[in-house]
Design a protein around this motif. Structure first.
Motif, PDB file in Angstrom:
ATOM      1  N   LEU A   1       3.687   2.058  -2.176  1.00  0.00           N
ATOM      2  CA  LEU A   1       4.042   1.083  -1.146  1.00  0.00           C
ATOM      3  C   LEU A   1       3.357  -0.256  -1.376  1.00  0.00           C
ATOM      4  O   LEU A   1       3.963  -1.319  -1.192  1.00  0.00           O
ATOM      5  N   LEU A   2       2.100  -0.221  -1.773  1.00  0.00           N
ATOM      6  CA  LEU A   2       1.366  -1.465  -1.989  1.00  0.00           C
ATOM      7  C   LEU A   2       1.966  -2.252  -3.148  1.00  0.00           C
ATOM      8  O   LEU A   2       2.094  -3.486  -3.083  1.00  0.00           O
ATOM      9  N   LYS A   3       2.360  -1.527  -4.210  1.00  0.00           N
ATOM     10  CA  LYS A   3       2.991  -2.182  -5.347  1.00  0.00           C
ATOM     11  C   LYS A   3       4.323  -2.793  -4.935  1.00  0.00           C
ATOM     12  O   LYS A   3       4.643  -3.932  -5.305  1.00  0.00           O
TER      13      LYS A   3
ATOM     14  N   LEU B   1       7.847  -7.471  -3.550  1.00  0.00           N
ATOM     15  CA  LEU B   1       8.738  -8.126  -2.602  1.00  0.00           C
ATOM     16  C   LEU B   1       8.208  -9.500  -2.195  1.00  0.00           C
ATOM     17  O   LEU B   1       8.970 -10.451  -2.024  1.00  0.00           O
ATOM     18  N   LYS B   2       6.886  -9.606  -2.063  1.00  0.00           N
ATOM     19  CA  LYS B   2       6.292 -10.892  -1.670  1.00  0.00           C
ATOM     20  C   LYS B   2       6.445 -11.935  -2.769  1.00  0.00           C
ATOM     21  O   LYS B   2       6.540 -13.133  -2.488  1.00  0.00           O
TER      22      LYS B   2
ATOM     23  N   PRO C   1      -2.709  -3.882  -7.138  1.00  0.00           N
ATOM     24  CA  PRO C   1      -1.252  -3.791  -7.323  1.00  0.00           C
ATOM     25  C   PRO C   1      -0.695  -4.646  -8.451  1.00  0.00           C
ATOM     26  O   PRO C   1       0.298  -4.268  -9.067  1.00  0.00           O
ATOM     27  N   ASP C   2      -1.316  -5.778  -8.757  1.00  0.00           N
ATOM     28  CA  ASP C   2      -0.787  -6.690  -9.774  1.00  0.00           C
ATOM     29  C   ASP C   2      -1.418  -6.391 -11.128  1.00  0.00           C
ATOM     30  O   ASP C   2      -2.653  -6.357 -11.261  1.00  0.00           O
ATOM     31  N   VAL C   3      -0.582  -6.192 -12.158  1.00  0.00           N
ATOM     32  CA  VAL C   3      -1.102  -5.789 -13.478  1.00  0.00           C
ATOM     33  C   VAL C   3      -1.999  -6.856 -14.096  1.00  0.00           C
ATOM     34  O   VAL C   3      -2.959  -6.538 -14.805  1.00  0.00           O
ATOM     35  N   LYS C   4      -1.726  -8.124 -13.829  1.00  0.00           N
ATOM     36  CA  LYS C   4      -2.563  -9.197 -14.386  1.00  0.00           C
ATOM     37  C   LYS C   4      -3.871  -9.343 -13.617  1.00  0.00           C
ATOM     38  O   LYS C   4      -4.885  -9.742 -14.203  1.00  0.00           O
ATOM     39  N   ASP C   5      -3.852  -9.007 -12.341  1.00  0.00           N
ATOM     40  CA  ASP C   5      -5.106  -9.010 -11.583  1.00  0.00           C
ATOM     41  C   ASP C   5      -6.035  -7.908 -12.083  1.00  0.00           C
ATOM     42  O   ASP C   5      -7.260  -8.039 -12.011  1.00  0.00           O
ATOM     43  N   ARG C   6      -5.469  -6.815 -12.578  1.00  0.00           N
ATOM     44  CA  ARG C   6      -6.302  -5.756 -13.158  1.00  0.00           C
ATOM     45  C   ARG C   6      -7.056  -6.288 -14.375  1.00  0.00           C
ATOM     46  O   ARG C   6      -8.253  -6.042 -14.540  1.00  0.00           O
TER      47      ARG C   6
END
Length: 273
Positions: A36-38, A43-44, A172-177
């Protein structure tokens, strides 16, 4: 006369999930929350977002209890009856390195990101000065802070050890990881240590990531692998890295998803910003 069908209860129903200490229900809630978070993040960021779909996702997150439910389920998983938290792995590695012998030296400064309990390192207070933090603090002694929003300049070289246990996979964001790992490198003192813990399927069953791919990524960021622990059929993988020099070579291959495995796989990935 036809039988009346009993209405099914969704697997994300919080009354059941939050009150049970059953490992299966804990994992079910955590997995659903990740999905859900992903979806909420996608969506945002979408150019033309379906407002109703976003409201539906956010309503389900709220009905689940949000991050509070995830924290409770994760906390249950850290109980001694489940083998304890991942801090045991890190503590043993530090002891094996002789770092508990701090006579005449200052304590090691440890930043514990995603701390669910304030005293995970309580047994080590004579040689470790721990700062536990989390997005949503569950205790007055846990700093409420988003690691990704910490000031890089103020924290540059400040920490001897940073723990990212079951944290990167929750972003949730792959680049934030990837940005989280880069930020950890900047915030560690020279020769500082990074403790990383991920669910084993993130490595063994990902379409985009493998042990070798992660090793290459961490080398580019500037980390040297010191320890690795996992077992076939297990649930977790643990790493200990030492801060080294950043590799200033080509980074393009780590900024886009490339398929490592074919077939029915999960989509976990880590990309550099």
């Amino acid at each position: 006369m036809p039988k009346t069908r009993k209405k099914k209860t969704p697997v994300t129903n919080t009354d059941k999930a939050t009150s049970s200490s059953n490992p299966h229900s804990s994992r079910t809630v955590i997995r659903r929350f990740h999905v859900l978070l992903k979806k909420q993040q996608q969506l945002k960021l979408a150019p033309s977002t379906d407002a109703q779909e976003l409201r539906d996702v956010e309503r389900e997150i709220e009905e689940m209890g949000g991050l509070a439910v995830y924290q409770r389920m994760s906390s249950v998983g850290q109980g001694n009856d489940r083998g304890g938290g991942s801090e045991k792995v890190l503590i043993q590695w530090l002891i094996d390195m002789g770092l508990q012998k701090r006579e005449g030296k200052r304590k090691l400064k440890l930043l514990e990101v995603g701390a669910l309990k304030p005293d995970n390192y309580g047994m080590c207070t004579s040689w470790i000065d721990t700062t536990p933090m989390d997005l949503r603090s569950r205790h007055p002694s846990i700093l409420e802070q988003d690691f990704l929003l910490m000031d890089e300049d103020e924290n540059r070289g400040r920490w001897d050890i940073i723990s990212l246990s079951l944290v990167v996979n929750f972003v949730p964001d792959v680049k934030d990881r990837g940005r989280m790992l880069c930020l950890a490198h900047a915030m560690l003192a020279p020769e500082g240590l990074l403790f990383l813990a991920l669910p084993l399927p993130c490595m063994e069953n990902s379409r985009y990531l493998s042990f070798d791919k992660l090793q290459s990524l961490m080398t580019v960021i500037g980390f040297i692998e010191v320890q690795l622990k996992w077992k076939k059929g297990g649930k977790m993988a643990y790493w200990l890295y030492r801060k080294g020099e950043r590799d200033h070579g080509p980074l393009d291959e780590f900024r886009k998803k490339t398929v490592c495995r074919q077939g029915d796989r999960n989509n976990f990935a880590i990309l550099l910003p």
